[in-house]
Design a protein around this motif. Sequence first.
Motif, PDB file in Angstrom:
ATOM      1  N   ILE A 150      68.339  25.311  23.872  1.00  0.00           N
ATOM      2  CA  ILE A 150      68.950  25.854  22.644  1.00  0.00           C
ATOM      3  C   ILE A 150      68.358  27.085  22.016  1.00  0.00           C
ATOM      4  N   VAL A 151      66.901  27.394  23.318  1.00  0.00           N
ATOM      5  CA  VAL A 151      66.317  28.553  23.211  1.00  0.00           C
ATOM      6  C   VAL A 151      67.286  29.349  24.225  1.00  0.00           C
ATOM      7  N   LEU A 152      67.370  28.875  25.366  1.00  0.00           N
ATOM      8  CA  LEU A 152      67.974  29.640  26.075  1.00  0.00           C
ATOM      9  C   LEU A 152      69.636  30.675  25.501  1.00  0.00           C
ATOM     10  N   ILE A 153      70.587  29.382  25.117  1.00  0.00           N
ATOM     11  CA  ILE A 153      71.234  29.487  24.676  1.00  0.00           C
ATOM     12  C   ILE A 153      71.189  30.840  23.094  1.00  0.00           C
ATOM     13  N   SER A 154      70.185  30.448  22.527  1.00  0.00           N
ATOM     14  CA  SER A 154      70.553  31.416  21.903  1.00  0.00           C
ATOM     15  C   SER A 154      69.472  32.815  21.783  1.00  0.00           C
ATOM     16  N   LEU A 155      69.108  32.854  23.360  1.00  0.00           N
ATOM     17  CA  LEU A 155      68.345  34.386  22.943  1.00  0.00           C
ATOM     18  C   LEU A 155      69.583  34.902  23.983  1.00  0.00           C
ATOM     19  N   PHE A 156      70.465  34.036  24.563  1.00  0.00           N
ATOM     20  CA  PHE A 156      71.736  34.239  25.345  1.00  0.00           C
ATOM     21  C   PHE A 156      72.974  35.381  23.914  1.00  0.00           C
ATOM     22  N   ALA A 157      72.920  34.126  23.200  1.00  0.00           N
ATOM     23  CA  ALA A 157      73.949  34.974  22.090  1.00  0.00           C
ATOM     24  C   ALA A 157      73.219  36.269  21.301  1.00  0.00           C
ATOM     25  N   TYR A 158      72.026  36.157  21.235  1.00  0.00           N
ATOM     26  CA  TYR A 158      71.177  37.293  21.114  1.00  0.00           C
ATOM     27  C   TYR A 158      71.800  38.558  21.478  1.00  0.00           C
ATOM     28  N   GLY A 159      71.724  39.029  22.579  1.00  0.00           N
ATOM     29  CA  GLY A 159      72.142  39.247  23.511  1.00  0.00           C
ATOM     30  C   GLY A 159      73.533  40.228  23.678  1.00  0.00           C
ATOM     31  N   LEU A 160      73.840  39.066  23.237  1.00  0.00           N
ATOM     32  CA  LEU A 160      75.808  39.181  23.165  1.00  0.00           C
ATOM     33  C   LEU A 160      76.314  39.602  22.071  1.00  0.00           C
ATOM     34  N   LEU A 161      75.557  39.630  21.138  1.00  0.00           N
ATOM     35  CA  LEU A 161      75.748  39.740  19.424  1.00  0.00           C
ATOM     36  C   LEU A 161      74.932  40.355  18.667  1.00  0.00           C
ATOM     37  N   LEU A 162      74.445  41.174  19.596  1.00  0.00           N
ATOM     38  CA  LEU A 162      73.057  42.378  18.716  1.00  0.00           C
ATOM     39  C   LEU A 162      74.001  43.785  18.800  1.00  0.00           C
ATOM     40  N   LYS A 163      74.866  44.174  19.609  1.00  0.00           N
ATOM     41  CA  LYS A 163      75.837  45.558  19.077  1.00  0.00           C
ATOM     42  C   LYS A 163      76.602  45.103  18.118  1.00  0.00           C
ATOM     43  N   PRO A 164      77.531  43.948  18.429  1.00  0.00           N
ATOM     44  CA  PRO A 164      78.190  43.810  17.107  1.00  0.00           C
ATOM     45  C   PRO A 164      78.092  43.572  15.443  1.00  0.00           C
ATOM     46  N   ILE A 165      77.231  42.993  15.525  1.00  0.00           N
ATOM     47  CA  ILE A 165      76.968  42.060  13.902  1.00  0.00           C
ATOM     48  C   ILE A 165      75.454  42.696  13.984  1.00  0.00           C
ATOM     49  N   GLY A 166      74.597  43.766  15.172  1.00  0.00           N
ATOM     50  CA  GLY A 166      73.764  44.263  14.161  1.00  0.00           C
ATOM     51  C   GLY A 166      72.378  43.946  14.439  1.00  0.00           C
ATOM     52  N   PHE A 167      71.530  44.353  14.407  1.00  0.00           N
ATOM     53  CA  PHE A 167      69.773  43.957  14.793  1.00  0.00           C
ATOM     54  C   PHE A 167      69.590  42.778  13.551  1.00  0.00           C
ATOM     55  N   PHE A 168      69.545  43.345  11.823  1.00  0.00           N
ATOM     56  CA  PHE A 168      69.187  42.842  11.244  1.00  0.00           C
ATOM     57  C   PHE A 168      70.120  41.894  10.922  1.00  0.00           C
ATOM     58  N   LEU A 169      71.455  41.394  11.003  1.00  0.00           N
ATOM     59  CA  LEU A 169      72.030  40.541  10.498  1.00  0.00           C
ATOM     60  C   LEU A 169      71.290  39.636  11.993  1.00  0.00           C
ATOM     61  N   CYS A 170      71.605  39.951  13.270  1.00  0.00           N
ATOM     62  CA  CYS A 170      71.626  38.858  14.445  1.00  0.00           C
ATOM     63  C   CYS A 170      69.962  38.446  14.572  1.00  0.00           C
TER      64      CYS A 170
END
Length: 106
Positions: free
Chosen positions: A81-101
Motif C-alpha cells: 500500500i505504501v509503495l503504491i501510494s508513493l508511486f501514485a503521488y509521483g504520478l499525480l503531483l503535477k496534474p492535480i497539484g501538491f496540496f490536493l495530492c
Amino acid sequence: MNNDQVSSGIWFFIGLAICVASLQYKLGTFSSPSSGFMPLLSGLAISFFSLVGFIDATIRKKKGEVWTGFLKVVRWEKALIVLISLFAYGLLLKPIGFFLCTLILI
C-alpha cells in the motif's frame, strides 16, 4: 546468531568504513571543524550504536531468543500500500497539484 546481531554487525562495519573514508579529508578541530569532521562523527555514532545493539541482542540471545526469518514477519500488504501510494503521488503531483495530492494520499 540472531537477526539483530547480524544487522548490528553489518552496521558496525558500515560505520567503520565511513570513519576510514572520512580520514581522507581534513578533520580540523572541535572549534574549527573541516570537511571530514562530521563524517567521522557520524561513522563513530553508527558504530557505537550498532555495538550497543549487538550487546543487547547477545543478552537477549542468552535468554533464549533464536534466529527468525524476517520475511515471515513482514506485513506485505502494508508495504505494498505504501509503495503504491508513493508511486501514485509521483504520478499525480503535477496534474492535480501538491496540496490536493498530499490531501488525498495522506
